[in-house]
Design a protein around this motif. Structure first.
Motif, PDB file in Angstrom:
ATOM      1  N   LEU A 183      -6.174   7.591  -9.548  1.00  0.00           N
ATOM      2  CA  LEU A 183      -7.373   7.482  -8.718  1.00  0.00           C
ATOM      3  C   LEU A 183      -7.578   8.741  -7.881  1.00  0.00           C
ATOM      4  CD1 LEU A 183      -9.722   5.753  -7.693  1.00  0.00           C
ATOM      5  CD2 LEU A 183      -8.167   4.759  -5.999  1.00  0.00           C
ATOM      6  N   LEU A 184      -6.496   9.279  -7.327  1.00  0.00           N
ATOM      7  CA  LEU A 184      -6.599  10.502  -6.529  1.00  0.00           C
ATOM      8  C   LEU A 184      -7.045  11.685  -7.383  1.00  0.00           C
ATOM      9  CD1 LEU A 184      -3.460  10.282  -4.211  1.00  0.00           C
ATOM     10  CD2 LEU A 184      -5.850  10.224  -3.488  1.00  0.00           C
ATOM     11  N   LEU A 185      -6.613  11.721  -8.627  1.00  0.00           N
ATOM     12  CA  LEU A 185      -7.033  12.808  -9.513  1.00  0.00           C
ATOM     13  C   LEU A 185      -8.538  12.745  -9.770  1.00  0.00           C
ATOM     14  CD1 LEU A 185      -4.123  12.875 -12.128  1.00  0.00           C
ATOM     15  CD2 LEU A 185      -4.633  14.605 -10.398  1.00  0.00           C
ATOM     16  N   LYS A 186      -9.062  11.536  -9.842  1.00  0.00           N
ATOM     17  CA  LYS A 186     -10.500  11.387 -10.085  1.00  0.00           C
ATOM     18  C   LYS A 186     -11.314  11.598  -8.812  1.00  0.00           C
ATOM     19  CE  LYS A 186      -9.869   8.075 -13.882  1.00  0.00           C
ATOM     20  NZ  LYS A 186     -10.060   6.666 -14.330  1.00  0.00           N
ATOM     21  N   LYS A 187     -10.789  11.076  -7.689  1.00  0.00           N
ATOM     22  CA  LYS A 187     -11.491  11.166  -6.407  1.00  0.00           C
ATOM     23  C   LYS A 187     -10.509  11.594  -5.322  1.00  0.00           C
ATOM     24  CE  LYS A 187     -14.871   7.558  -7.532  1.00  0.00           C
ATOM     25  NZ  LYS A 187     -15.457   6.251  -7.109  1.00  0.00           N
ATOM     26  N   PRO A 188     -10.282  12.905  -5.185  1.00  0.00           N
ATOM     27  CA  PRO A 188      -9.304  13.390  -4.208  1.00  0.00           C
ATOM     28  C   PRO A 188      -9.647  12.961  -2.783  1.00  0.00           C
ATOM     29  CG  PRO A 188      -9.918  15.145  -5.726  1.00  0.00           C
ATOM     30  CD  PRO A 188     -10.879  14.014  -5.968  1.00  0.00           C
ATOM     31  N   LYS A 189      -8.625  12.571  -2.039  1.00  0.00           N
ATOM     32  CA  LYS A 189      -8.759  12.299  -0.617  1.00  0.00           C
ATOM     33  C   LYS A 189      -7.478  12.751   0.062  1.00  0.00           C
ATOM     34  CE  LYS A 189      -8.667   8.015   0.744  1.00  0.00           C
ATOM     35  NZ  LYS A 189      -8.926   6.564   0.918  1.00  0.00           N
ATOM     36  N   ALA A 190      -7.561  13.023   1.361  1.00  0.00           N
ATOM     37  CA  ALA A 190      -6.436  13.631   2.058  1.00  0.00           C
ATOM     38  C   ALA A 190      -5.268  12.673   2.235  1.00  0.00           C
ATOM     39  CB  ALA A 190      -6.884  14.161   3.412  1.00  0.00           C
ATOM     40  N   ASN A 191      -5.544  11.386   2.407  1.00  0.00           N
ATOM     41  CA  ASN A 191      -4.478  10.454   2.747  1.00  0.00           C
ATOM     42  C   ASN A 191      -4.755   9.089   2.132  1.00  0.00           C
ATOM     43  OD1 ASN A 191      -2.032   9.840   4.348  1.00  0.00           O
ATOM     44  ND2 ASN A 191      -3.380   8.467   5.478  1.00  0.00           N
ATOM     45  N   MET A 192      -3.728   8.489   1.536  1.00  0.00           N
ATOM     46  CA  MET A 192      -3.861   7.143   0.969  1.00  0.00           C
ATOM     47  C   MET A 192      -2.574   6.368   1.217  1.00  0.00           C
ATOM     48  SD  MET A 192      -4.508   5.896  -2.993  1.00  0.00           S
ATOM     49  CE  MET A 192      -6.162   6.597  -3.125  1.00  0.00           C
ATOM     50  N   VAL A 193      -2.693   5.217   1.872  1.00  0.00           N
ATOM     51  CA  VAL A 193      -1.563   4.333   2.126  1.00  0.00           C
ATOM     52  C   VAL A 193      -1.737   3.094   1.258  1.00  0.00           C
ATOM     53  CG1 VAL A 193      -0.287   2.997   3.835  1.00  0.00           C
ATOM     54  CG2 VAL A 193      -1.346   5.174   4.496  1.00  0.00           C
ATOM     55  N   LEU A 194      -0.704   2.729   0.510  1.00  0.00           N
ATOM     56  CA  LEU A 194      -0.805   1.607  -0.420  1.00  0.00           C
ATOM     57  C   LEU A 194      -0.306   0.312   0.204  1.00  0.00           C
ATOM     58  CD1 LEU A 194       0.450   3.269  -3.737  1.00  0.00           C
ATOM     59  CD2 LEU A 194      -1.869   3.135  -2.810  1.00  0.00           C
ATOM     60  N   GLY A 195      -1.014  -0.761  -0.073  1.00  0.00           N
ATOM     61  CA  GLY A 195      -0.545  -2.093   0.287  1.00  0.00           C
ATOM     62  C   GLY A 195      -1.083  -2.609   1.603  1.00  0.00           C
ATOM     63  N   PHE A 196      -1.251  -3.931   1.640  1.00  0.00           N
ATOM     64  CA  PHE A 196      -1.617  -4.634   2.877  1.00  0.00           C
ATOM     65  C   PHE A 196      -0.558  -5.713   3.108  1.00  0.00           C
ATOM     66  CE2 PHE A 196      -3.653  -7.850   5.434  1.00  0.00           C
ATOM     67  CZ  PHE A 196      -4.352  -7.099   6.366  1.00  0.00           C
ATOM     68  N   PRO A 197       0.005  -5.831   4.302  1.00  0.00           N
ATOM     69  CA  PRO A 197      -0.493  -5.339   5.596  1.00  0.00           C
ATOM     70  C   PRO A 197      -0.006  -3.950   6.004  1.00  0.00           C
ATOM     71  CG  PRO A 197       1.352  -6.776   5.972  1.00  0.00           C
ATOM     72  CD  PRO A 197       1.143  -6.767   4.487  1.00  0.00           C
ATOM     73  N   GLU A 198       0.754  -3.261   5.130  1.00  0.00           N
ATOM     74  CA  GLU A 198       1.325  -1.975   5.517  1.00  0.00           C
ATOM     75  C   GLU A 198       0.258  -0.978   5.953  1.00  0.00           C
ATOM     76  OE1 GLU A 198       4.360  -4.031   3.047  1.00  0.00           O
ATOM     77  OE2 GLU A 198       2.194  -3.753   2.952  1.00  0.00           O
ATOM     78  N   SER A 199      -0.850  -0.933   5.224  1.00  0.00           N
ATOM     79  CA  SER A 199      -1.906   0.012   5.594  1.00  0.00           C
ATOM     80  C   SER A 199      -2.489  -0.302   6.970  1.00  0.00           C
ATOM     81  CB  SER A 199      -3.021  -0.013   4.538  1.00  0.00           C
ATOM     82  OG  SER A 199      -3.539  -1.328   4.372  1.00  0.00           O
ATOM     83  N   LEU A 200      -2.510  -1.591   7.326  1.00  0.00           N
ATOM     84  CA  LEU A 200      -2.964  -1.979   8.664  1.00  0.00           C
ATOM     85  C   LEU A 200      -1.943  -1.585   9.724  1.00  0.00           C
ATOM     86  CD1 LEU A 200      -4.862  -3.466  10.619  1.00  0.00           C
ATOM     87  CD2 LEU A 200      -3.666  -5.595  10.003  1.00  0.00           C
ATOM     88  N   PHE A 201      -0.657  -1.813   9.430  1.00  0.00           N
ATOM     89  CA  PHE A 201       0.395  -1.478  10.397  1.00  0.00           C
ATOM     90  C   PHE A 201       0.407   0.015  10.712  1.00  0.00           C
ATOM     91  CE2 PHE A 201       3.134  -5.341   9.040  1.00  0.00           C
ATOM     92  CZ  PHE A 201       2.361  -6.159   9.854  1.00  0.00           C
ATOM     93  N   THR A 202       0.100   0.850   9.723  1.00  0.00           N
ATOM     94  CA  THR A 202       0.093   2.291   9.989  1.00  0.00           C
ATOM     95  C   THR A 202      -0.994   2.651  11.005  1.00  0.00           C
ATOM     96  OG1 THR A 202      -1.396   2.787   8.123  1.00  0.00           O
ATOM     97  CG2 THR A 202       0.971   2.806   7.676  1.00  0.00           C
ATOM     98  N   ARG A 203      -2.126   1.960  10.931  1.00  0.00           N
ATOM     99  CA  ARG A 203      -3.201   2.217  11.897  1.00  0.00           C
ATOM    100  C   ARG A 203      -2.799   1.720  13.284  1.00  0.00           C
ATOM    101  NH1 ARG A 203      -6.179   0.233   7.333  1.00  0.00           N
ATOM    102  NH2 ARG A 203      -7.378   1.885   6.314  1.00  0.00           N
ATOM    103  N   ILE A 204      -2.190   0.540  13.319  1.00  0.00           N
ATOM    104  CA  ILE A 204      -1.744  -0.008  14.602  1.00  0.00           C
ATOM    105  C   ILE A 204      -0.681   0.900  15.226  1.00  0.00           C
ATOM    106  CG2 ILE A 204      -0.552  -1.942  15.712  1.00  0.00           C
ATOM    107  CD1 ILE A 204      -1.803  -3.770  13.594  1.00  0.00           C
ATOM    108  N   ASN A 205       0.248   1.392  14.389  1.00  0.00           N
ATOM    109  CA  ASN A 205       1.307   2.266  14.890  1.00  0.00           C
ATOM    110  C   ASN A 205       0.741   3.552  15.481  1.00  0.00           C
ATOM    111  OD1 ASN A 205       4.319   2.745  14.988  1.00  0.00           O
ATOM    112  ND2 ASN A 205       3.685   4.557  13.857  1.00  0.00           N
ATOM    113  N   ALA A 206      -0.337   4.052  14.880  1.00  0.00           N
ATOM    114  CA  ALA A 206      -0.954   5.281  15.388  1.00  0.00           C
ATOM    115  C   ALA A 206      -1.674   5.050  16.714  1.00  0.00           C
ATOM    116  CB  ALA A 206      -1.931   5.832  14.352  1.00  0.00           C
TER     117      ALA A 206
END
Length: 257
Positions: free
Chosen positions: A209-232
């Protein structure tokens, strides 16, 4: 495209290699074992270059670039996937173990990129595979988390620095993934905590997916992706959640000794 993949013979690496080869890409497969790499290359559709190389030494990046230049097989995409982790408290880890974690998970990908960057052309793409533990500092993985956190900041800063060259830099952070890299104690801890564990194919699909649509940052999985935002935004909330797990984490870390 020509895609360089480090850690190609590992659990995640083999699945990424298979997915990319089936998409028609030509791969530069990098890992320590010549035998494992040859077997992998023979199992894939298409023609691929095998480079048996230990990425730990400080000369690994320049050695890799020299070999690719001699082979006239320079990549359009660099995927830094090689890495290692160990469930162990920082205090009980030897300095050699700590240094090894930092070198393979942070310095090695930096060295690979540093040596290959002069050869990358407009439209190239660098994908650094980190970990959700680089987003959230977690007991039992202090050195590993420090290295992956450093890899994230390296990716972010480099992406901003070379944006004018039209080279994309992505940081991909998988959550717990089912690979032989995980020790029995680490597997048991994930089960005890009820952590969801992804298959390597989830990571491979994210790379595609990143090769097709590059983006700077991608976190996989929920709730982990939510926890990373809360941690920040509110790290004290994560402090409280991890504190409740600390006794269990340390118990399984002791089993890893």
């Amino acid at each position: 495209m020509r895609i360089l993949l480090t850690g190609a013979s590992g659990g995640i690496g083999q699945v990424i290699a298979n997915s990319l080869a089936n998409d028609g890409h030509h791969l530069i497969l990098v890992a320590r074992s010549q035998e494992k790499l040859n077997a992998l290359a023979q199992s894939l559709p298409g023609e691929h270059l095998v480079v048996a190389l230990d990425l730990s030494p400080s000369t690994a990046g320049s050695d890799l670039a020299q070999q690719l230049t001699e082979q006239q097989f320079l990549p359009d995409v660099v995927i830094n996937n090689a890495g290692s982790n160990q469930l162990k408290t920082f205090e009980k880890s030897s300095w050699a173990q700590i240094e090894s974690q930092i070198r393979l998970n942070l310095l090695a990908p930096m060295a690979v990129v540093h040596s290959l960057l002069p050869t990358l052309k407009s439209g190239a793409h660098i994908i650094n595979i980190g970990s959700v533990l680089g987003e959230i500092g977690y007991p039992g993985y202090v050195a590993y988390g420090a290295a992956k956190g450093g890899l994230k900041r390296f990716s972010e800063a480099l992406g901003r620095e070379i944006r004018d060259r039209n080279i994309a830099v992505s940081y991909l952070a998988p959550r717990a993934t089912d690979t032989p890299l995980n020790s029995p104690a680490a597997v048991a801890l994930n089960q005890a905590l009820g952590n969801k564990v992804d298959s390597p194919q989830v990571v491979a699909d994210a790379v595609r997916l990143l090769l097709k649509k590059p983006k700077a940052n991608m976190v996989l999985g929920f709730p982990e992706s939510l926890f990373t935002r809360i941690n920040a935004l509110l790290p004290s909330a994560v402090d409280g959640a991890v504190k409740k797990q600390l006794t269990l984490i340390k118990a399984y870390a002791e089993e890893s000794l």
